[in-house]
Design an enzyme around this catalytic site. Structure first.
Site, PDB file in Angstrom:
ATOM      1  N   HIS A 263      13.811  -3.864  27.278  1.00 26.02           N
ATOM      2  CA  HIS A 263      14.123  -4.627  28.528  1.00 26.02           C
ATOM      3  C   HIS A 263      12.292  -4.443  29.253  1.00 26.02           C
ATOM      4  CE1 HIS A 263      18.628  -4.622  28.847  1.00 26.02           C
ATOM      5  NE2 HIS A 263      18.015  -6.305  28.863  1.00 26.02           N
TER       6      HIS A 263
ATOM      7  N   LYS B  67      30.530 -12.971  30.828  1.00 29.75           N
ATOM      8  CA  LYS B  67      30.373 -11.548  30.832  1.00 29.75           C
ATOM      9  C   LYS B  67      30.590 -10.590  31.736  1.00 29.75           C
ATOM     10  CE  LYS B  67      25.776  -9.868  28.563  1.00 29.75           C
ATOM     11  NZ  LYS B  67      24.590 -10.083  27.405  1.00 29.75           N
TER      12      LYS B  67
ATOM     13  N   ARG C  77      15.070 -11.101  20.449  1.00 32.45           N
ATOM     14  CA  ARG C  77      14.954 -10.122  19.108  1.00 32.45           C
ATOM     15  C   ARG C  77      15.314 -11.061  17.588  1.00 32.45           C
ATOM     16  NH1 ARG C  77      19.346  -7.430  22.976  1.00 32.45           N
ATOM     17  NH2 ARG C  77      19.585  -9.614  23.713  1.00 32.45           N
TER      18      ARG C  77
ATOM     19  N   SER D 170      21.523  -3.783  25.547  1.00 32.66           N
ATOM     20  CA  SER D 170      23.232  -2.500  25.885  1.00 32.66           C
ATOM     21  C   SER D 170      24.031  -1.830  25.613  1.00 32.66           C
ATOM     22  CB  SER D 170      22.793  -3.411  27.961  1.00 32.66           C
ATOM     23  OG  SER D 170      21.418  -3.967  28.237  1.00 32.66           O
TER      24      SER D 170
HETATM   25  P1  ADP Z   1      21.538 -11.593  29.119  1.00 27.99           P
HETATM   26  O1  ADP Z   1      23.460 -10.856  29.355  1.00 27.99           O
HETATM   27  O2  ADP Z   1      21.437 -12.273  29.855  1.00 27.99           O
HETATM   28  O3  ADP Z   1      21.856 -11.124  27.990  1.00 27.99           O
HETATM   29  P2  ADP Z   1      20.507  -9.024  29.176  1.00 27.99           P
HETATM   30  O4  ADP Z   1      20.140  -7.709  30.214  1.00 27.99           O
HETATM   31  O5  ADP Z   1      21.550  -8.600  27.979  1.00 27.99           O
HETATM   32  O6  ADP Z   1      20.997 -10.255  29.199  1.00 27.99           O
HETATM   33  O7  ADP Z   1      18.906  -9.659  28.449  1.00 27.99           O
HETATM   34  C1  ADP Z   1      18.448 -10.217  29.043  1.00 27.99           C
HETATM   35  C2  ADP Z   1      17.115 -10.759  28.629  1.00 27.99           C
HETATM   36  O8  ADP Z   1      16.302  -9.434  28.502  1.00 27.99           O
HETATM   37  C3  ADP Z   1      17.430 -11.481  27.907  1.00 27.99           C
HETATM   38  O9  ADP Z   1      16.584 -12.490  27.084  1.00 27.99           O
HETATM   39  C4  ADP Z   1      17.345 -11.170  26.506  1.00 27.99           C
HETATM   40  O10 ADP Z   1      17.181 -11.842  25.751  1.00 27.99           O
HETATM   41  C5  ADP Z   1      16.078  -9.918  26.516  1.00 27.99           C
HETATM   42  N1  ADP Z   1      16.661  -8.596  26.661  1.00 27.99           N
HETATM   43  C6  ADP Z   1      17.283  -7.689  25.745  1.00 27.99           C
HETATM   44  N2  ADP Z   1      17.352  -6.847  25.058  1.00 27.99           N
HETATM   45  C7  ADP Z   1      15.620  -6.673  24.755  1.00 27.99           C
HETATM   46  C8  ADP Z   1      15.325  -6.426  23.869  1.00 27.99           C
HETATM   47  N3  ADP Z   1      15.918  -5.204  22.912  1.00 27.99           N
HETATM   48  N4  ADP Z   1      13.731  -6.739  23.369  1.00 27.99           N
HETATM   49  C9  ADP Z   1      13.590  -7.702  24.175  1.00 27.99           C
HETATM   50  N5  ADP Z   1      14.129  -8.750  24.240  1.00 27.99           N
HETATM   51  C10 ADP Z   1      15.279  -7.815  25.341  1.00 27.99           C
END
Ligand code: ADP
Length: 168
Positions: free
Chosen positions: A20, A44, A95, A133
């Site tokens: 992130h 979620k 990703r 995460s």
């Molecule tokens: P959500 O609950 O919407 O999936 P996340 O917190 O998991 O929220 O992710 C928010 C955004 O960050 C999404 O666009 C996701 O694809 C991106 N994201 C999550 N992990 C990574 C990573 N390791 N590298 C790049 N982008 C990421």
């Protein structure tokens, strides 16, 4: 004519990872203002309460190389928040293959609800391509080393909170 481009990067950030943070720092360089929006996703349920996820983000971004980042939260429909803030762009991280279908659907739905909402996808960097995460949470639950995945300043708190639920 000068235009100020406002971008919003929404997500659960449950918890924030280096993946992130990489997207945040790169997006902050592309737009005049970047709002990192910690959101509630009703389908979620999160492991960390909203306030804690915001606190992790604030601590992690304390030394970010950008002064145009705002952290906010939203409990309602994302596109209503987007319109209220008069934003221009939705930032998403992509990703490998895993994110594509879901993120593409969200981009099209958001565009349908607000015709000016452009979604910009930033590719995950090679080191974060398989970082999520949920993987961090699983490692932390068993007291594993998450220092390569999240900032040092929050790693201890994440492990402390999660391992209580699993370890005797
Ligand atoms: P959500 O609950 O919407 O999936 P996340 O917190 O998991 O929220 O992710 C928010 C955004 O960050 C999404 O666009 C996701 O694809 C991106 N994201 C999550 N992990 C990574 C990573 N390791 N590298 C790049 N982008 C990421």
């Amino acid at each position: 004519m000068a235009t100020n481009k406002i971008a919003i990067y929404p997500g659960s950030f449950d918890p924030v990872t280096y993946g992130h943070i990489d997207i945040i720092e790169r997006a902050a360089r592309l737009f005049d203002k970047l709002i990192v929006l910690v959101s509630i996703n009703p389908v979620k349920p999160a492991s960390f309460p909203l306030e804690e996820r915001i606190d992790f983000l604030k601590r992690s971004l304390k030394h970010a190389k950008a002064d145009n980042i705002e952290i906010d939260n939203n409990k309602g429909l994302f596109i209503d928040y987007f319109k209220r803030r008069k934003a221009d762009v939705i930032v998403k991280g992509l990703r490998a293959m895993s994110d594509f279908e879901y993120e593409f659907q969200m981009a099209l739905l958001n565009k349908d609800m607000c015709h000016t909402a452009e979604t910009v996808f930033l590719s995950a960097n090679a080191a974060s391509m398989f970082l999520s995460s949920s993987a961090v949470r699983q490692i932390a639950m068993f007291g594993g080393d998450i220092s390569a995945f999240v900032p040092h300043c929050i790693a201890g708190d994440i492990i402390e909170k999660l391992k209580k639920g699993v370890l005797p």
